[in-house]
Design a protein around this motif. Structure first.
Motif, short mmCIF file in Angstrom:
data_model
loop_
_atom_site.label_atom_id
_atom_site.label_comp_id
_atom_site.label_asym_id
_atom_site.label_seq_id
_atom_site.Cartn_x
_atom_site.Cartn_y
_atom_site.Cartn_z
N ASN A 1 -4.36 -2.33 -1.75
CA ASN A 1 -3.52 -1.24 -2.24
C ASN A 1 -4.39 0.00 -2.42
OD1 ASN A 1 -1.88 0.54 -3.60
ND2 ASN A 1 -0.86 -1.07 -4.77
N PHE B 1 1.54 13.22 3.77
CA PHE B 1 1.70 11.78 3.53
C PHE B 1 0.38 11.06 3.76
CE2 PHE B 1 2.34 7.46 4.94
CZ PHE B 1 3.29 6.95 4.05
N HIS C 1 8.71 10.07 -0.15
CA HIS C 1 7.97 11.23 0.36
C HIS C 1 8.84 12.00 1.35
CE1 HIS C 1 4.95 13.54 2.60
NE2 HIS C 1 4.19 13.42 1.52
N ASN D 1 -3.48 3.12 -2.79
CA ASN D 1 -2.79 4.28 -3.34
C ASN D 1 -3.34 4.71 -4.69
OD1 ASN D 1 -1.09 4.15 -1.15
ND2 ASN D 1 0.30 2.73 -2.16
N PHE E 1 5.46 5.46 -1.71
CA PHE E 1 5.67 6.75 -1.04
C PHE E 1 6.98 6.77 -0.25
CE2 PHE E 1 1.18 6.31 -1.78
CZ PHE E 1 0.80 7.57 -2.26
N LYS E 2 7.89 5.86 -0.57
CA LYS E 2 9.14 5.78 0.19
C LYS E 2 10.03 7.01 -0.02
CE LYS E 2 11.66 3.09 -3.30
NZ LYS E 2 12.40 1.82 -3.55
N LYS F 1 -2.11 11.88 0.81
CA LYS F 1 -1.75 11.35 -0.51
C LYS F 1 -1.71 9.82 -0.53
CE LYS F 1 0.76 15.43 -2.10
NZ LYS F 1 2.09 16.02 -2.45
N SER F 2 -1.34 9.20 0.58
CA SER F 2 -1.25 7.74 0.63
C SER F 2 -2.57 7.08 1.03
CB SER F 2 -0.17 7.32 1.62
OG SER F 2 -0.55 7.62 2.95
N LYS F 3 -3.55 7.90 1.42
CA LYS F 3 -4.83 7.40 1.92
C LYS F 3 -4.63 6.51 3.15
CE LYS F 3 -6.93 7.60 -2.69
NZ LYS F 3 -7.64 6.86 -3.75
N PHE F 4 -3.71 6.95 4.01
CA PHE F 4 -3.41 6.17 5.21
C PHE F 4 -4.64 5.96 6.07
CE2 PHE F 4 -2.86 6.64 9.81
CZ PHE F 4 -2.30 5.40 10.09
N SER G 1 0.80 -1.22 0.00
CA SER G 1 0.00 0.00 0.00
C SER G 1 0.83 1.27 0.00
CB SER G 1 -0.93 0.01 1.22
OG SER G 1 -1.86 -1.05 1.15
N PHE G 2 2.02 1.23 0.62
CA PHE G 2 2.75 2.47 0.86
C PHE G 2 4.15 2.54 0.24
CE2 PHE G 2 -0.23 1.94 4.42
CZ PHE G 2 -0.96 3.12 4.29
#
Length: 255
Positions: free
Chosen positions: A252, A155, A95, A254, A92-93, A158-161, A88-89
């Protein structure tokens, strides 16, 4: 880079399925209390297990750093949950929030502890932004959260955490329930008694499906009320991600 925490390991006690390992963190002033009467009344003589949204976000940020990727002692990388986090993330490593945390860790490995301690004092407000909880402050934390807050917010959006966190609520709930039945005031104090000189009026055990090491504790006192935060590790992979809890399909988020 492997994070090595050199503070003396003072006690290691098994509370049900969770190993609580105190690292003498009462020397830190990362989080201070400004307890309201409502907080004191609700938490007196209570032991609660939690997976706070902001701390889980912090662990995910750590998992994405180069330091976290290289380390095998802190994160449990053998679970379906970890794989879902990466699926899922991982995009964004690079970011800015991840890069800032990685730089701080390379500069001072102990900043990991200050970072997660401080995140406990935060929550998401009604505008979906990081904001301090009513009952805590971080004036003396060594991490500059004024730099982190807007980046972490960016973060998360944008990542939909927050969607990821909500859709894994069943996983978190089961971990909390499994631990809660094992906790009481006496067992919590038994685990902390070699680190602190007198019992607390409240204990909060902070858990995460991602964590397998680097446990610590933090003492907070305000208005005559003493509270202990215990950042614990799990002694059981089964508890971290039970086979009875099915991974979320199409996780996922993202896209």
């Amino acid at each position: 880079m492997k994070i090595n925490y050199n503070a003396p390991l003072i006690c290691c006690v098994l509370l049900g399925a969770v190993t609580i390992l105190s690292s003498g963190c009462k020397s830190y002033n990362d989080v201070a209390g400004r307890y309201t009467s409502k907080h004191i009344k609700a938490n007196t003589n209570q032991v609660t297990a939690q997976i706070p949204e902001t701390d889980e976000l912090g662990y995910i940020l750590f998992a994405l750093t180069d330091v976290g990727q290289a380390d095998n002692s802190i994160l449990n990388k053998e679970t379906p949950y970890y794989k879902e986090v990466m699926n899922s993330f991982a995009g964004f490593k690079n970011h800015k929030a991840v890069k800032l945390l990685n730089a701080d860790l390379l500069n001072d490995a102990k900043s990991f502890n200050h970072f997660r301690n401080g995140l406990y004092a935060f929550t998401f407000n009604e505008r979906n932004q990081l904001a301090l909880k009513t009952d805590y402050r971080i004036d003396l934390n060594r991490v500059d959260f004024r730099r982190y807050a807007p980046l972490i917010h960016d973060f998360a959006v944008k990542s939909k955490f927050r969607k990821f966190y909500k859709e894994h609520s069943d996983v978190y709930t089961q971990i909390i329930q499994n631990q809660s039945v094992q906790l009481d005031m006496n067992s919590a104090w038994a685990s902390m008694g070699k680190t602190y000189t007198e019992p607390f009026q409240s204990y909060k055990v902070i858990l995460s499906p991602l964590m397998k090491g680097y446990s610590s504790s933090l003492a907070i006192s305000s208005h005559g009320f003493r509270e202990c935060l215990i950042f614990s590790e799990s002694a059981s992979k089964a508890m971290l991600y039970s086979a009875t809890v099915q991974p979320v399909k199409g996780s996922n988020y993202n896209d």
